[in-house]
Motif scaffolding. Sequence first.
Motif, PDB file in Angstrom:
ATOM      1  N   TRP A 106      11.776 -17.936  17.372  1.00  0.00           N
ATOM      2  CA  TRP A 106      12.393 -18.283  18.649  1.00  0.00           C
ATOM      3  C   TRP A 106      12.485 -17.054  19.557  1.00  0.00           C
ATOM      4  CZ3 TRP A 106      13.399 -21.730  22.108  1.00  0.00           C
ATOM      5  CH2 TRP A 106      14.406 -21.510  23.055  1.00  0.00           C
ATOM      6  N   SER A 107      12.883 -15.925  19.007  1.00  0.00           N
ATOM      7  CA  SER A 107      12.949 -14.690  19.795  1.00  0.00           C
ATOM      8  C   SER A 107      11.576 -14.318  20.340  1.00  0.00           C
ATOM      9  CB  SER A 107      13.503 -13.540  18.946  1.00  0.00           C
ATOM     10  OG  SER A 107      14.868 -13.721  18.665  1.00  0.00           O
ATOM     11  N   ALA A 108      10.561 -14.477  19.506  1.00  0.00           N
ATOM     12  CA  ALA A 108       9.199 -14.157  19.937  1.00  0.00           C
ATOM     13  C   ALA A 108       8.757 -15.071  21.079  1.00  0.00           C
ATOM     14  CB  ALA A 108       8.231 -14.276  18.758  1.00  0.00           C
ATOM     15  N   LEU A 109       9.083 -16.359  20.991  1.00  0.00           N
ATOM     16  CA  LEU A 109       8.687 -17.302  22.038  1.00  0.00           C
ATOM     17  C   LEU A 109       9.417 -17.009  23.346  1.00  0.00           C
ATOM     18  CD1 LEU A 109       8.555 -20.640  20.001  1.00  0.00           C
ATOM     19  CD2 LEU A 109       6.626 -19.283  20.844  1.00  0.00           C
ATOM     20  N   VAL A 110      10.703 -16.683  23.255  1.00  0.00           N
ATOM     21  CA  VAL A 110      11.462 -16.348  24.462  1.00  0.00           C
ATOM     22  C   VAL A 110      10.928 -15.056  25.076  1.00  0.00           C
ATOM     23  CG1 VAL A 110      13.730 -15.698  25.349  1.00  0.00           C
ATOM     24  CG2 VAL A 110      13.532 -17.550  23.676  1.00  0.00           C
ATOM     25  N   LEU A 111      10.633 -14.072  24.246  1.00  0.00           N
ATOM     26  CA  LEU A 111      10.080 -12.818  24.741  1.00  0.00           C
ATOM     27  C   LEU A 111       8.706 -13.034  25.360  1.00  0.00           C
ATOM     28  CD1 LEU A 111      10.483  -9.773  25.015  1.00  0.00           C
ATOM     29  CD2 LEU A 111       9.533  -9.505  22.707  1.00  0.00           C
ATOM     30  N   TYR A 112       7.915 -13.883  24.746  1.00  0.00           N
ATOM     31  CA  TYR A 112       6.589 -14.240  25.274  1.00  0.00           C
ATOM     32  C   TYR A 112       6.704 -14.846  26.675  1.00  0.00           C
ATOM     33  CZ  TYR A 112       2.602 -17.450  25.878  1.00  0.00           C
ATOM     34  OH  TYR A 112       1.547 -18.171  26.374  1.00  0.00           O
ATOM     35  N   ILE A 146       9.147  -7.631  14.620  1.00  0.00           N
ATOM     36  CA  ILE A 146       8.245  -8.763  14.382  1.00  0.00           C
ATOM     37  C   ILE A 146       8.150  -9.630  15.628  1.00  0.00           C
ATOM     38  CG2 ILE A 146       7.835 -10.817  12.973  1.00  0.00           C
ATOM     39  CD1 ILE A 146       9.305  -9.427  10.693  1.00  0.00           C
ATOM     40  N   SER A 147       9.280  -9.867  16.272  1.00  0.00           N
ATOM     41  CA  SER A 147       9.287 -10.682  17.488  1.00  0.00           C
ATOM     42  C   SER A 147       8.449 -10.042  18.583  1.00  0.00           C
ATOM     43  CB  SER A 147      10.723 -10.877  17.970  1.00  0.00           C
ATOM     44  OG  SER A 147      11.503 -11.565  17.025  1.00  0.00           O
ATOM     45  N   VAL A 148       8.563  -8.727  18.738  1.00  0.00           N
ATOM     46  CA  VAL A 148       7.800  -8.020  19.769  1.00  0.00           C
ATOM     47  C   VAL A 148       6.299  -8.120  19.493  1.00  0.00           C
ATOM     48  CG1 VAL A 148       7.269  -5.734  20.696  1.00  0.00           C
ATOM     49  CG2 VAL A 148       9.649  -6.441  20.412  1.00  0.00           C
TER      50      VAL A 148
END
Length: 323
Positions: free
Chosen positions: A81-87, A4-6
């Motif tokens: 949060w993981s998605a934003l950091v990955l972004y 989902i984060s990816v």
Amino acid sequence: MSFISVILALLLEQARPLKRGNIIHATMRAWVRWCTRTLDAGRPMHGWLVWGLAVGGPALAALAIYLLLQFLVGWPLAVLWSALVLYASLGFRQFSFHFTQIRDALAAGDDALANRLLADWLRTEAIDLPRTEIIGRVIENSVLASHRHVFAVLVWFSVLAALGLGPLGAVLYRLAEFVVRYWQHQSESNHQPVSVALMFDARKAWDVMDWLPARATAISFAVVGNFEEAIDAWRRYAQQGSPSNDGLVLAATGGAVNIALRGTDTRPYPPTQAAAAPLLDDVLAGRPTPELPHLAIVVGLVWRTVVMWVLLLALLTLARLLG
């Protein structure tokens, strides 16, 4: 949760890519600059100390926030949060802008403009390059950019996220790449020369961090391209001298799309892989020189690899849920 984060990060990156000089990257530059000025005293032990603080500090902070959100609030905010950091760690659109401009100039027959645009991308002085060399350098830098800004970030993010470490891997890889490039530029421009010990340790750490992703990218290009030729080029390159991570990726790319790549200029990336050029000449000898249609072929190769990665993560997530 990592899948989902990816997906969220890729959608955000396509819809609203971070621009050069954004506040996130500016903050990281300021942090690395402070670490260098404060701790780089030139001794061997100081190199790892500076690198550990500059790279490990933000990575551990991202992990701490992820764990706090997961245990105190719940997994949805941890995923966000993981998605934003990955972004913030990805950079697909940041290099594709240069690629598109140069491709359009070449398509219009304006080789002089393409030369200037390439020099602007690589931050070097414009020189009169022949058309085939312009195309070759665009392909080389685009492939390495897609590796370092997309696939390698996803590799480290996925591996450490599977261990419950959230976005730690994405931050570690992105900063490990950034500090080598930043310190090299600062030393060359004499703005803030860094010690020999620090550059040596940073490059050593970078080679280690890029070892696994480089091979993951190479095998991915082989799967979505000409598998036999890519693996053969990879094998032949690995048998010559001391193979570099960049050279391995370029060798696999040349085999996957059947073109001759030289690896002569990988700026604005760390110039630690210059030895790849003569080896690639031997490995990819006899293949066609890059032409304009090859740009579209390479774009297709990259996008097929992105789709393959997303599907692979989806299947792994489904298997984990069903298991």
